[in-house]
Write a protein that holds these residues in place. Sequence first.
Motif, PDB file in Angstrom:
ATOM      1  N   HIS A 177       0.823  -1.328   0.014  1.00  0.00           N
ATOM      2  CA  HIS A 177       0.028   0.152  -0.026  1.00  0.00           C
ATOM      3  C   HIS A 177       0.899   1.340   0.045  1.00  0.00           C
ATOM      4  CE1 HIS A 177      -4.010   1.657   0.865  1.00  0.00           C
ATOM      5  NE2 HIS A 177      -3.558   2.790   1.122  1.00  0.00           N
ATOM      6  N   ILE A 178       0.583   2.220  -0.990  1.00  0.00           N
ATOM      7  CA  ILE A 178       1.363   3.523  -1.315  1.00  0.00           C
ATOM      8  C   ILE A 178       0.567   4.435  -0.474  1.00  0.00           C
ATOM      9  CG2 ILE A 178       2.220   5.178  -2.477  1.00  0.00           C
ATOM     10  CD1 ILE A 178       2.682   2.916  -4.767  1.00  0.00           C
ATOM     11  N   LEU A 179       1.000   5.284   0.421  1.00  0.00           N
ATOM     12  CA  LEU A 179       0.369   6.373   1.045  1.00  0.00           C
ATOM     13  C   LEU A 179       1.122   7.693   0.437  1.00  0.00           C
ATOM     14  CD1 LEU A 179      -0.267   5.574   4.770  1.00  0.00           C
ATOM     15  CD2 LEU A 179      -1.864   5.441   2.784  1.00  0.00           C
ATOM     16  N   ILE A 180       0.288   8.584   0.073  1.00  0.00           N
ATOM     17  CA  ILE A 180       0.748   9.686  -0.730  1.00  0.00           C
ATOM     18  C   ILE A 180       0.092  11.066   0.210  1.00  0.00           C
ATOM     19  CG2 ILE A 180      -1.014   9.819  -2.440  1.00  0.00           C
ATOM     20  CD1 ILE A 180       1.230  10.740  -4.405  1.00  0.00           C
ATOM     21  N   SER A 181       1.095  12.282   0.326  1.00  0.00           N
ATOM     22  CA  SER A 181       0.473  13.500   0.829  1.00  0.00           C
ATOM     23  C   SER A 181       1.001  14.611  -0.220  1.00  0.00           C
ATOM     24  CB  SER A 181       0.807  13.574   2.134  1.00  0.00           C
ATOM     25  OG  SER A 181       0.281  12.638   3.189  1.00  0.00           O
TER      26      SER A 181
END
Length: 534
Positions: free
Chosen positions: A462-466
Motif C-alpha cells: 500500500h502506497i501512501l501519498i500526501s
Amino acid sequence: MNEIDQNGHAPVVTKWGRIEIDFESDKDYGNPIQEAALQVVFTSPFGSIYNVMGFWDGGRQWRVRFCPEEEGEWSYATFFSDAENAGLHNREGRFICGPSQTSSEFDVHGPIALAANRRHFVYADEKPFFYMADTAWNGCLRATRDEWRYYLSERVRQGFNTVQWVATQWRAAPDGDIEGNLAFYGVEKIAINPAFFQRLDDWVEMTFQAGLVNAPVMLWALGGRNHPEKSPGVSLSEDQMILLAEYMVARWACYPVVWILGGDGNYDGENAERWQRVGSAVFGKGPHAPVAMHSSGRRFPTDEFRSENWLDVVGYQSGHGDSDETLQWIVTGPPSEDWKKTPRQFYINMEPSYENHVAYHSKRPHDAASVRRAMYWSLLNAPTAGVTYGGHGVWGWDDGSGPPVDHSNSGTPLPWHDALLMDGAEQVRHLVDAFDSIRWWTLRPAPELLGAQPGEEDVHKHILISKSVANDLVVAYTPQGEAVVVKMAGLAPHLRGIWYNPRDGDVEAAEVCEVNGRRVYEAPGDGDWLLVLA
C-alpha cells in the motif's frame, strides 16, 4: 536549575530557563499531599499572572519551580492552605529574567506546544516541532546515571528529540526504580515518596540537557497479568490519581514536556468518563504543556475526547500485530479518516510495532522493515506531525536473560545496550533527515493523486501519498518498491522528484515517464522508498 533561597536573594534567570524557590515549613504534616497545598502566583514584567503549584519534597522542605517567558523583573507571592504556617504562607519575592544565553533549541525557541491549527507541535515561537520519540518506558526507572547518559547520547545521534517513559511503578517495574523506591505508597490515601522523585529529577534534567523533550506517563492504565495493583491508572481512585498527577506537574512543568496522562488504556465509551474527569481536574485550570492519552492497541478514542479542551493529543497504538487486518487499519482505518472531522482532534501513533518484538499473529519478531513501514505509514496517513519508535529490549531496559516483566509473549530481547543500536533505530536518522528537508507541517493525505494503488491487491504494497496545501510539495511512501503513479492535474508543474532510501539515507534523482498527464516514478530498487516531489 537556578535557585532562590527563601530570603529572596535572586540570581538573574534566563528567559525559558528554570527557577526553583525553596521554602521551609514551620510545622510537620503527617501526609502532606493529603493535608496541605502550596500555590505560588508569579507576576510578569507586563502584568501577566501565572498560578503555579508547589510541592512537598520531604521533611519540612517545600519547593516551587517555574519557567519565565518574559524578560524583566518578576514578582511572586505564596498562598498555603494552612494560613498559620508563616514559613509557607504569604511569602513574597522578586527575581530578574534576562535573555537566553545558550544556543539550545529550547533556549532559542522555548518549550513546545500544540500549533494553533491543531495539526502538529510547535516551539513557543511557533517554529514547527517534528515529534520523533523513542520508547523507554523503564528507562528512567531502571537505568543507572551512566547508562542514561549513554542512552541519551545515542538517541540524539540517531535523530530522536523526545523520550516516552513511565513515571511511577507499573506492571513492568512493580518494584519501582533501580534503588527499590516506589513513587507512592497506599491506595485509598496515597503517600508520596520524595526520594523516588528526587532521583527522577536528575534523569529529567539529563534528558533536557541532552536536548530532548520529556514525555512521562503519569498514570499507567493497563494492569497486566501479574501486578494490576501496581499501575496507578488501575488501582487508584479518581481523587488519588489527581493528586499524584498534580504532584508530577508541580515538579516538572518547568521543563519542555509532553504529559502522557494515561498509558496503554482502554478509553472507549464509558471508560472515557473517568479519564475526562481526571484530565479536567489536573489540566483544565489554565495553560499547560501538551497533554496526551496513550491508548491500548488499535483503539482510537477521538470521539470520546473531541470536546475535552484540556487534551491535546490522542496517542494511538497501531501495536505489535502483523496481520493484514492490522496493516489495513493503519492505512485505511480510523487514523486515515479522523483528521477530516471537526472539531479537530490531533493524534499521533505513539506505539507502532516494536523492533524485535514477537508479532502477535505470525509469531516472528518484527524486523526493521516492518517497523519502518508502520512509522512511514503513520506519518502519511494523516497530516504529518511525527511518530514514535520502540525497540524491544530498550523499552523494558532488559538484560537479555528473558522476556520483560509481565510481557512473557513478547519474546526475549537483546540486552538494552545492544537493542539500542538495532537497524530500525539507526534508520530513524534517515527518516528525520528526509522530513527535516521539507515543509512537512504543510502535508495532508492526498490519495486522489495516485494513478494506481497496488495496496488494493496486497496491503503490504500500500502506497501512501500526501501533498502540501499549496500543491507545491508531494511525498509518497512505497513499502515494497512499487512504482508511484502521480496524477499531475492541479499540482505545480515545476515539481522534480527525489528518492530517499529509508535504509541507508542515500538520495538520488527520480527518473520519470509521463503518460496522459500522469507521471510514473519507478523506484530505484527493491525494498521501501520515499519519493519527494518539490
